[in-house]
Write a protein that holds these residues in place. Sequence first.
Motif, short mmCIF file in Angstrom:
data_model
loop_
_atom_site.label_atom_id
_atom_site.label_comp_id
_atom_site.label_asym_id
_atom_site.label_seq_id
_atom_site.Cartn_x
_atom_site.Cartn_y
_atom_site.Cartn_z
N VAL A 110 -1.20 8.36 -54.87
CA VAL A 110 -0.73 7.00 -54.58
C VAL A 110 -1.69 5.98 -55.17
O VAL A 110 -2.85 6.28 -55.47
N HIS A 111 -1.19 4.76 -55.32
CA HIS A 111 -2.04 3.59 -55.47
C HIS A 111 -2.32 3.10 -54.05
O HIS A 111 -1.39 2.72 -53.33
N PHE A 112 -3.56 3.15 -53.62
CA PHE A 112 -3.89 2.83 -52.23
C PHE A 112 -4.41 1.40 -52.14
O PHE A 112 -5.33 1.01 -52.87
N VAL A 113 -3.81 0.62 -51.24
CA VAL A 113 -4.22 -0.77 -51.02
C VAL A 113 -4.60 -0.91 -49.55
O VAL A 113 -3.76 -0.76 -48.66
N GLY A 114 -5.88 -1.17 -49.29
CA GLY A 114 -6.36 -1.27 -47.93
C GLY A 114 -6.94 -2.64 -47.64
O GLY A 114 -7.69 -3.19 -48.44
N LEU A 115 -6.58 -3.19 -46.49
CA LEU A 115 -7.05 -4.50 -46.05
C LEU A 115 -8.08 -4.33 -44.95
O LEU A 115 -7.80 -3.69 -43.92
N SER A 116 -9.29 -4.88 -45.13
CA SER A 116 -10.34 -4.83 -44.11
C SER A 116 -10.61 -3.37 -43.72
O SER A 116 -11.03 -2.58 -44.57
N ASP A 160 -14.07 10.95 -51.28
CA ASP A 160 -13.89 12.32 -50.83
C ASP A 160 -12.52 12.93 -51.13
O ASP A 160 -12.34 14.15 -50.96
N HIS A 161 -11.58 12.12 -51.57
CA HIS A 161 -10.22 12.61 -51.87
C HIS A 161 -9.71 11.96 -53.16
O HIS A 161 -8.55 11.58 -53.24
N ARG A 162 -10.58 11.85 -54.14
CA ARG A 162 -10.22 11.08 -55.34
C ARG A 162 -9.01 11.64 -56.07
O ARG A 162 -8.30 10.91 -56.77
N GLU A 163 -8.76 12.94 -55.92
CA GLU A 163 -7.63 13.56 -56.60
C GLU A 163 -6.29 13.07 -56.07
O GLU A 163 -5.26 13.28 -56.71
N ARG A 164 -6.28 12.37 -54.94
CA ARG A 164 -5.04 11.88 -54.35
C ARG A 164 -4.74 10.44 -54.73
O ARG A 164 -3.73 9.88 -54.31
N LEU A 165 -5.60 9.82 -55.54
CA LEU A 165 -5.46 8.40 -55.86
C LEU A 165 -5.22 8.15 -57.34
O LEU A 165 -5.93 8.68 -58.19
N GLU A 166 -4.23 7.31 -57.61
CA GLU A 166 -4.07 6.75 -58.95
C GLU A 166 -5.03 5.58 -59.13
O GLU A 166 -5.61 5.38 -60.20
N SER A 167 -5.16 4.78 -58.08
CA SER A 167 -6.08 3.64 -58.06
C SER A 167 -6.29 3.26 -56.60
O SER A 167 -5.58 3.74 -55.70
N GLU A 185 -21.68 4.35 -56.20
CA GLU A 185 -21.94 4.69 -57.60
C GLU A 185 -21.36 6.05 -57.97
O GLU A 185 -21.21 6.38 -59.16
N GLY A 186 -20.97 6.84 -56.97
CA GLY A 186 -20.35 8.12 -57.23
C GLY A 186 -18.84 8.09 -57.34
O GLY A 186 -18.21 9.12 -57.57
N SER A 187 -18.25 6.91 -57.20
CA SER A 187 -16.79 6.80 -57.29
C SER A 187 -16.33 6.89 -58.75
O SER A 187 -16.97 6.34 -59.64
N SER A 188 -15.22 7.57 -58.96
CA SER A 188 -14.65 7.65 -60.31
C SER A 188 -13.20 7.17 -60.34
O SER A 188 -12.53 7.30 -61.36
N VAL A 189 -12.73 6.59 -59.25
CA VAL A 189 -11.35 6.11 -59.17
C VAL A 189 -11.29 4.66 -59.65
O VAL A 189 -12.16 3.85 -59.33
N ARG A 190 -10.29 4.32 -60.43
CA ARG A 190 -10.11 2.93 -60.87
C ARG A 190 -9.92 2.05 -59.64
O ARG A 190 -9.02 2.29 -58.83
N SER A 191 -10.79 1.04 -59.48
CA SER A 191 -10.88 0.31 -58.22
C SER A 191 -10.87 -1.20 -58.43
O SER A 191 -11.35 -1.70 -59.45
N LEU A 192 -10.36 -1.89 -57.42
CA LEU A 192 -10.40 -3.34 -57.36
C LEU A 192 -11.05 -3.77 -56.06
O LEU A 192 -10.68 -3.30 -54.98
#
Length: 264
Positions: free
Chosen positions: A89-95, A107-114, A200-207
């Motif tokens: 999924v593209h995950f969008v989280g507020l607060s 910890d679950h980067r394989e489940r995220l598109e972004s 710094e260990g994240s590899s998911v495209r992030s905003l």
Amino acid sequence: MKATLPDARTLSYRIEGPREAPCIMLAHGVALDLRVWDGFAGVMASDYRVLRYDSRGHGGSPAGSGSFTLDDLADDAVALMDTVGLAKVHFVGLSLGGMVGMGLALDHRERLESVAFCNARASATPDYRKNWEERLERVRQGGMEAIADATVSRWFTPEFPVRDPRAIAAIRQMVLATSVDGYCASAEALKGLDYERRLEGSSVRSLFLAGEKDGGAPPSVLRDHQRKTPSSRYAELPDTGHISVIENPEGFAAAILGFIREDA
């Protein structure tokens, strides 16, 4: 709808939009529920599959017994994805939802598109923990009514209640509808927030999406988080407080859509 997770707990959720479209998963903040996404989900569901849900102890999701951590909430999101048959999924989280997104990205980067971290900080300072202790004490003594007005006031700029009193009333109702057990367990989890050292260990495209006038997750803090996070970008919504999807819905939608589509 209700999803039964592997540990027999249930989460309340809604899913809408074209079945074959990419999915955007939405996670709300503490003392809110999935209705905070009504306007945004309506916009997104024309082109995307949209999954939103109530966190433990919020809306239609029971709090369960005992405490839980932010990592437990990330595991809930993965379990819900499995239950409804979504691989990524593209995950969008507020607060609070953005902090859940951090746990997913680490910890679950394989489940995220972004992933979009909206109005969400990555670590708990001493003042931050103290503020939660004070709110917890008030809620334990007087229920959600004891913090409702102060919470809503803190979340928005002073001008917004004058501009949109109906939105303020709806948000206040969500706060009051939150279970005391759910609020307190979530607040205890937030006191343990400690993702910054791992960004710094994240590899998911992030905003990292900030509100210019957000005191809970200030722009300076989110800009610092973004600089530490690979494959990330930063955006800021002007004259906007903590619940940015409500106070600046057009700007919020434009920022999220622009981010999701930039590599499409």
